[in-house]
Design a protein around this motif. Structure first.
Motif, PDB file in Angstrom:
ATOM      1  N   ILE A  20       0.854  -1.186   0.000  1.00 56.70           N
ATOM      2  CA  ILE A  20       0.000   0.000   0.000  1.00 56.70           C
ATOM      3  C   ILE A  20       0.890   1.236   0.000  1.00 56.70           C
ATOM      4  CG2 ILE A  20      -1.676   1.323   1.352  1.00 56.70           C
ATOM      5  CD1 ILE A  20      -2.681  -1.394   2.439  1.00 56.70           C
ATOM      6  N   VAL A  21       0.522   2.206  -0.809  1.00 56.88           N
ATOM      7  CA  VAL A  21       1.225   3.483  -0.826  1.00 56.88           C
ATOM      8  C   VAL A  21       0.230   4.583  -0.473  1.00 56.88           C
ATOM      9  CG1 VAL A  21       3.142   2.928  -2.355  1.00 56.88           C
ATOM     10  CG2 VAL A  21       0.960   3.549  -3.343  1.00 56.88           C
ATOM     11  N   THR A  22       0.719   5.588   0.217  1.00 51.07           N
ATOM     12  CA  THR A  22      -0.118   6.732   0.581  1.00 51.07           C
ATOM     13  C   THR A  22       0.658   8.012   0.318  1.00 51.07           C
ATOM     14  OG1 THR A  22       0.648   6.801   2.866  1.00 51.07           O
ATOM     15  CG2 THR A  22      -1.289   5.454   2.415  1.00 51.07           C
ATOM     16  N   ALA A  23      -0.080   9.069   0.086  1.00 49.58           N
ATOM     17  CA  ALA A  23       0.516  10.391  -0.079  1.00 49.58           C
ATOM     18  C   ALA A  23      -0.460  11.413   0.478  1.00 49.58           C
ATOM     19  CB  ALA A  23       0.810  10.672  -1.545  1.00 49.58           C
ATOM     20  N   GLU A  24       0.082  12.372   1.197  1.00 49.90           N
ATOM     21  CA  GLU A  24      -0.744  13.411   1.795  1.00 49.90           C
ATOM     22  C   GLU A  24      -0.236  14.769   1.338  1.00 49.90           C
ATOM     23  OE1 GLU A  24       1.166  11.301   3.698  1.00 49.90           O
ATOM     24  OE2 GLU A  24      -0.402   9.792   3.915  1.00 49.90           O
ATOM     25  N   LYS A  67       5.293   8.700  -7.224  1.00 51.01           N
ATOM     26  CA  LYS A  67       6.714   8.734  -6.847  1.00 51.01           C
ATOM     27  C   LYS A  67       7.023   7.690  -5.781  1.00 51.01           C
ATOM     28  CE  LYS A  67       7.291  13.649  -7.738  1.00 51.01           C
ATOM     29  NZ  LYS A  67       7.421  14.960  -7.103  1.00 51.01           N
ATOM     30  N   ARG A  68       6.152   7.582  -4.795  1.00 52.15           N
ATOM     31  CA  ARG A  68       6.377   6.614  -3.722  1.00 52.15           C
ATOM     32  C   ARG A  68       6.254   5.185  -4.239  1.00 52.15           C
ATOM     33  NH1 ARG A  68       3.515   9.677   1.481  1.00 52.15           N
ATOM     34  NH2 ARG A  68       4.769  11.562   1.266  1.00 52.15           N
ATOM     35  N   ASN A  75       5.383  -0.223 -11.358  1.00 51.69           N
ATOM     36  CA  ASN A  75       5.139   0.488 -12.611  1.00 51.69           C
ATOM     37  C   ASN A  75       3.656   0.798 -12.780  1.00 51.69           C
ATOM     38  OD1 ASN A  75       4.305  -2.096 -13.192  1.00 51.69           O
ATOM     39  ND2 ASN A  75       5.680  -2.397 -14.930  1.00 51.69           N
ATOM     40  N   ALA A  76       2.884   0.552 -11.713  1.00 52.28           N
ATOM     41  CA  ALA A  76       1.458   0.894 -11.722  1.00 52.28           C
ATOM     42  C   ALA A  76       0.959   0.994 -10.276  1.00 52.28           C
ATOM     43  CB  ALA A  76       0.648  -0.142 -12.480  1.00 52.28           C
ATOM     44  N   VAL A  77      -0.127   1.740 -10.110  1.00 47.21           N
ATOM     45  CA  VAL A  77      -0.812   1.817  -8.819  1.00 47.21           C
ATOM     46  C   VAL A  77      -2.282   1.539  -9.100  1.00 47.21           C
ATOM     47  CG1 VAL A  77      -1.324   3.192  -6.765  1.00 47.21           C
ATOM     48  CG2 VAL A  77       0.805   3.592  -8.026  1.00 47.21           C
ATOM     49  N   ILE A  78      -2.829   0.555  -8.407  1.00 47.72           N
ATOM     50  CA  ILE A  78      -4.235   0.193  -8.613  1.00 47.72           C
ATOM     51  C   ILE A  78      -5.042   0.532  -7.361  1.00 47.72           C
ATOM     52  CG2 ILE A  78      -3.687  -1.605 -10.292  1.00 47.72           C
ATOM     53  CD1 ILE A  78      -4.130  -3.681  -8.043  1.00 47.72           C
ATOM     54  N   GLY A  79      -6.363   0.555  -7.532  1.00 48.13           N
ATOM     55  CA  GLY A  79      -7.250   0.808  -6.406  1.00 48.13           C
ATOM     56  C   GLY A  79      -7.057   2.175  -5.780  1.00 48.13           C
ATOM     57  N   VAL A  80      -6.727   3.163  -6.594  1.00 43.95           N
ATOM     58  CA  VAL A  80      -6.440   4.501  -6.064  1.00 43.95           C
ATOM     59  C   VAL A  80      -7.718   5.145  -5.532  1.00 43.95           C
ATOM     60  CG1 VAL A  80      -5.672   6.835  -6.665  1.00 43.95           C
ATOM     61  CG2 VAL A  80      -4.449   4.841  -7.557  1.00 43.95           C
ATOM     62  N   LEU A  97      -6.559  19.002   3.778  1.00 47.25           N
ATOM     63  CA  LEU A  97      -5.804  17.758   3.661  1.00 47.25           C
ATOM     64  C   LEU A  97      -6.360  16.938   2.512  1.00 47.25           C
ATOM     65  CD1 LEU A  97      -3.852  15.543   4.769  1.00 47.25           C
ATOM     66  CD2 LEU A  97      -5.746  14.836   6.265  1.00 47.25           C
ATOM     67  N   ILE A  98      -5.493  16.569   1.572  1.00 47.54           N
ATOM     68  CA  ILE A  98      -5.867  15.699   0.462  1.00 47.54           C
ATOM     69  C   ILE A  98      -4.981  14.471   0.562  1.00 47.54           C
ATOM     70  CG2 ILE A  98      -6.003  15.420  -2.038  1.00 47.54           C
ATOM     71  CD1 ILE A  98      -5.963  18.884  -0.855  1.00 47.54           C
ATOM     72  N   THR A  99      -5.587  13.294   0.621  1.00 48.65           N
ATOM     73  CA  THR A  99      -4.858  12.046   0.780  1.00 48.65           C
ATOM     74  C   THR A  99      -5.168  11.121  -0.393  1.00 48.65           C
ATOM     75  OG1 THR A  99      -5.084  12.222   3.171  1.00 48.65           O
ATOM     76  CG2 THR A  99      -4.456  10.075   2.303  1.00 48.65           C
ATOM     77  N   ALA A 100      -4.118  10.505  -0.949  1.00 52.17           N
ATOM     78  CA  ALA A 100      -4.279   9.500  -2.003  1.00 52.17           C
ATOM     79  C   ALA A 100      -3.697   8.195  -1.480  1.00 52.17           C
ATOM     80  CB  ALA A 100      -3.562   9.940  -3.272  1.00 52.17           C
ATOM     81  N   THR A 101      -4.415   7.094  -1.707  1.00 48.20           N
ATOM     82  CA  THR A 101      -3.941   5.769  -1.328  1.00 48.20           C
ATOM     83  C   THR A 101      -4.135   4.823  -2.505  1.00 48.20           C
ATOM     84  OG1 THR A 101      -6.086   5.124  -0.411  1.00 48.20           O
ATOM     85  CG2 THR A 101      -4.499   6.076   1.114  1.00 48.20           C
ATOM     86  N   GLY A 102      -3.356   3.792  -2.540  1.00 51.53           N
ATOM     87  CA  GLY A 102      -3.481   2.782  -3.580  1.00 51.53           C
ATOM     88  C   GLY A 102      -2.547   1.625  -3.294  1.00 51.53           C
ATOM     89  N   THR A 103      -2.531   0.667  -4.209  1.00 51.35           N
ATOM     90  CA  THR A 103      -1.651  -0.498  -4.093  1.00 51.35           C
ATOM     91  C   THR A 103      -0.618  -0.442  -5.203  1.00 51.35           C
ATOM     92  OG1 THR A 103      -3.431  -1.828  -3.138  1.00 51.35           O
ATOM     93  CG2 THR A 103      -1.534  -3.017  -4.032  1.00 51.35           C
ATOM     94  N   ALA A 104       0.645  -0.415  -4.819  1.00 53.92           N
ATOM     95  CA  ALA A 104       1.738  -0.416  -5.797  1.00 53.92           C
ATOM     96  C   ALA A 104       1.893  -1.829  -6.338  1.00 53.92           C
ATOM     97  CB  ALA A 104       3.031   0.043  -5.134  1.00 53.92           C
TER      98      ALA A 104
END
Length: 109
Positions: A20-24, A67-68, A75-80, A97-104
């Motif tokens: 899982i990747v996250t960005a805030e 980037k994370r 090479n892809a992020v799914i379930g964003v 606050l804006i948060t993005a999450t997904g699966t790398a």
């Protein structure tokens, strides 16, 4: 970097799930923007200045998410998923606050 809200990518094979990747992204409020937004609250209508802030914030959060994911070798992020919230800092202001999450994932070549 392919980024999608779906959990599968049509025609692609996922070779590995990297986590899982996250960005805030956090933006401070602006007194002038808040003033005009307050007027919009009274007379009705959309608040274009805040819409632009959230648009930019969503782009920035997704860019950071990519980037994370790249750092993990993806090479892809799914379930964003992108969500927004506010953080009250005191009686006079809030942070946006804006948060993005997904699966790398690593897609097969």
């Amino acid at each position: 970097m392919l980024t999608t809200t779906t959990d599968v990518i049509q025609g692609a094979v996922i070779d590995g799930y990297l986590g899982i990747v996250t960005a805030e992204v956090v933006y401070g409020s602006n007194a002038l923007r808040d003033f005009f937004a307050g007027i919009r609250d009274i007379i009705g209508g959309r608040t274009a200045s805040y819409e632009r802030v959230f648009e930019r914030g969503q782009r920035d959060a997704i860019s950071e998410l990519e980037k994370r994911a790249d750092h993990l070798g993806a090479n892809a992020v799914i379930g964003v998923r992108v969500s927004t919230d506010t953080i009250n800092i005191d009686e006079t202001g809030v942070l946006l606050l804006i948060t993005a999450t997904g699966t790398a994932v690593k897609l097969a070549s």
